[in-house]
Design a protein around this motif. Sequence first.
Motif, PDB file in Angstrom:
ATOM      1  N   SER A 239       4.972 -14.233   4.236  1.00  0.00           N
ATOM      2  CA  SER A 239       3.813 -13.397   4.565  1.00  0.00           C
ATOM      3  C   SER A 239       2.994 -13.080   3.317  1.00  0.00           C
ATOM      4  N   GLY A 240       3.642 -13.048   2.157  1.00  0.00           N
ATOM      5  CA  GLY A 240       2.913 -12.822   0.908  1.00  0.00           C
ATOM      6  C   GLY A 240       1.927 -13.940   0.632  1.00  0.00           C
ATOM      7  N   PHE A 241       2.340 -15.162   0.910  1.00  0.00           N
ATOM      8  CA  PHE A 241       1.449 -16.306   0.741  1.00  0.00           C
ATOM      9  C   PHE A 241       0.206 -16.125   1.606  1.00  0.00           C
ATOM     10  N   TYR A 242       0.414 -15.807   2.868  1.00  0.00           N
ATOM     11  CA  TYR A 242      -0.714 -15.669   3.797  1.00  0.00           C
ATOM     12  C   TYR A 242      -1.561 -14.446   3.477  1.00  0.00           C
ATOM     13  N   HIS A 243      -0.951 -13.434   2.900  1.00  0.00           N
ATOM     14  CA  HIS A 243      -1.698 -12.243   2.476  1.00  0.00           C
ATOM     15  C   HIS A 243      -2.704 -12.621   1.380  1.00  0.00           C
ATOM     16  N   PHE A 244      -2.244 -13.403   0.414  1.00  0.00           N
ATOM     17  CA  PHE A 244      -3.104 -13.771  -0.710  1.00  0.00           C
ATOM     18  C   PHE A 244      -4.088 -14.878  -0.378  1.00  0.00           C
ATOM     19  N   PHE A 245      -3.669 -15.844   0.418  1.00  0.00           N
ATOM     20  CA  PHE A 245      -4.471 -17.057   0.590  1.00  0.00           C
ATOM     21  C   PHE A 245      -4.993 -17.294   2.003  1.00  0.00           C
ATOM     22  N   GLY A 246      -4.396 -16.695   2.986  1.00  0.00           N
ATOM     23  CA  GLY A 246      -4.838 -16.894   4.364  1.00  0.00           C
ATOM     24  C   GLY A 246      -4.314 -18.177   4.963  1.00  0.00           C
ATOM     25  N   ASP A 247      -4.533 -19.288   4.270  1.00  0.00           N
ATOM     26  CA  ASP A 247      -4.002 -20.572   4.739  1.00  0.00           C
ATOM     27  C   ASP A 247      -3.875 -21.526   3.560  1.00  0.00           C
ATOM     28  N   LYS A 248      -3.311 -22.677   3.822  1.00  0.00           N
ATOM     29  CA  LYS A 248      -3.033 -23.636   2.761  1.00  0.00           C
ATOM     30  C   LYS A 248      -4.308 -24.218   2.157  1.00  0.00           C
ATOM     31  N   ASP A 249      -5.380 -24.340   2.951  1.00  0.00           N
ATOM     32  CA  ASP A 249      -6.632 -24.865   2.420  1.00  0.00           C
ATOM     33  C   ASP A 249      -7.190 -23.967   1.318  1.00  0.00           C
ATOM     34  N   VAL A 250      -7.152 -22.674   1.542  1.00  0.00           N
ATOM     35  CA  VAL A 250      -7.618 -21.720   0.523  1.00  0.00           C
ATOM     36  C   VAL A 250      -6.729 -21.820  -0.716  1.00  0.00           C
ATOM     37  N   TYR A 251      -5.443 -21.943  -0.495  1.00  0.00           N
ATOM     38  CA  TYR A 251      -4.495 -22.086  -1.598  1.00  0.00           C
ATOM     39  C   TYR A 251      -4.825 -23.328  -2.435  1.00  0.00           C
ATOM     40  N   LEU A 252      -5.056 -24.449  -1.766  1.00  0.00           N
ATOM     41  CA  LEU A 252      -5.397 -25.673  -2.480  1.00  0.00           C
ATOM     42  C   LEU A 252      -6.708 -25.524  -3.242  1.00  0.00           C
ATOM     43  N   GLU A 253      -7.677 -24.863  -2.658  1.00  0.00           N
ATOM     44  CA  GLU A 253      -8.950 -24.633  -3.350  1.00  0.00           C
ATOM     45  C   GLU A 253      -8.729 -23.806  -4.613  1.00  0.00           C
ATOM     46  N   GLN A 254      -7.864 -22.805  -4.528  1.00  0.00           N
ATOM     47  CA  GLN A 254      -7.580 -21.988  -5.710  1.00  0.00           C
ATOM     48  C   GLN A 254      -6.803 -22.777  -6.764  1.00  0.00           C
ATOM     49  N   LEU A 255      -5.925 -23.671  -6.327  1.00  0.00           N
ATOM     50  CA  LEU A 255      -5.236 -24.547  -7.277  1.00  0.00           C
ATOM     51  C   LEU A 255      -6.229 -25.456  -7.994  1.00  0.00           C
ATOM     52  N   MET A 256      -7.228 -25.947  -7.279  1.00  0.00           N
ATOM     53  CA  MET A 256      -8.238 -26.806  -7.897  1.00  0.00           C
ATOM     54  C   MET A 256      -9.054 -26.009  -8.914  1.00  0.00           C
ATOM     55  N   GLN A 257      -9.358 -24.754  -8.597  1.00  0.00           N
ATOM     56  CA  GLN A 257     -10.077 -23.907  -9.549  1.00  0.00           C
ATOM     57  C   GLN A 257      -9.236 -23.648 -10.799  1.00  0.00           C
ATOM     58  N   LEU A 258      -7.944 -23.434 -10.597  1.00  0.00           N
ATOM     59  CA  LEU A 258      -7.036 -23.256 -11.726  1.00  0.00           C
ATOM     60  C   LEU A 258      -7.009 -24.521 -12.580  1.00  0.00           C
ATOM     61  N   HIS A 259      -6.997 -25.667 -11.931  1.00  0.00           N
ATOM     62  CA  HIS A 259      -6.992 -26.932 -12.670  1.00  0.00           C
ATOM     63  C   HIS A 259      -8.279 -27.097 -13.478  1.00  0.00           C
ATOM     64  N   LEU A 260      -9.400 -26.796 -12.880  1.00  0.00           N
ATOM     65  CA  LEU A 260     -10.668 -26.890 -13.622  1.00  0.00           C
ATOM     66  C   LEU A 260     -10.649 -25.969 -14.836  1.00  0.00           C
ATOM     67  N   ALA A 261     -10.123 -24.765 -14.674  1.00  0.00           N
ATOM     68  CA  ALA A 261     -10.034 -23.822 -15.795  1.00  0.00           C
ATOM     69  C   ALA A 261      -9.099 -24.360 -16.883  1.00  0.00           C
ATOM     70  N   ASN A 262      -7.986 -24.938 -16.483  1.00  0.00           N
ATOM     71  CA  ASN A 262      -7.053 -25.523 -17.461  1.00  0.00           C
ATOM     72  C   ASN A 262      -7.713 -26.663 -18.230  1.00  0.00           C
ATOM     73  N   GLU A 263      -8.428 -27.508 -17.527  1.00  0.00           N
ATOM     74  CA  GLU A 263      -9.120 -28.623 -18.180  1.00  0.00           C
ATOM     75  C   GLU A 263     -10.225 -28.119 -19.097  1.00  0.00           C
ATOM     76  N   GLU A 264     -10.947 -27.095 -18.675  1.00  0.00           N
ATOM     77  CA  GLU A 264     -12.015 -26.545 -19.512  1.00  0.00           C
ATOM     78  C   GLU A 264     -11.458 -25.999 -20.826  1.00  0.00           C
TER      79      GLU A 264
END
Length: 184
Positions: free
Chosen positions: A41-66
């Motif tokens: 339930s913590g996962f769904y509280h923060f992200f709502g669904d897996k698509d949002v989670y993946l989008e946030q992972l992609m943002q984290l990746h862009l920040a890491n690359e930057e």
Amino acid sequence: MGSKTDSLGNWLTLGYELFSEEGHEGLQVERLSRILGKNKSGFYHFFGDKDVYLEQLMQLHLANEERLIPEFVELAQIDRRFVELMVAHKQTILFQTQLVKNRDVKLFQDTFQQVHQMVEAAIEPAWVRYLGISEEVAMRYWRLIRDTFYARVTLESFNQEWVAGFVKEARLILHEAQKDSTPD
């Protein structure tokens, strides 16, 4: 007791690590929650669904690359320092590798392209100097070598010796091709 941000960060940090090693197939909510010792339930509280989670992972990746780009820009040459940077940022580079391997997913393809543009612009001067050829040819060769790297690298092989050997091999192949193409 950890803050809400810490807990959110834990989900993302673990997801980034698993994605880097296994791709998106390794990101099951139940598995993530089990590893973290948290309720799903913590996962769904923060992200709502897996698509949002993946989008946030992609943002984290862009920040890491930057954060990595300035280090590539400072390279005078493709040398020991380049290899050290690659190995030091192994997880970030393996994440990018997973994006390539799973580029049939639009989000992954788009993120790969964004990162690719940043990295290519940053690495171009050092790569051109390293090969000693025209910018156009060097960058066409870069793309070929980059794709070969992604196809060949594994979590287990990604170490200083392997990366150094790969870089040396790339240069050697080009120089051998140049010798073969010059008229006698």
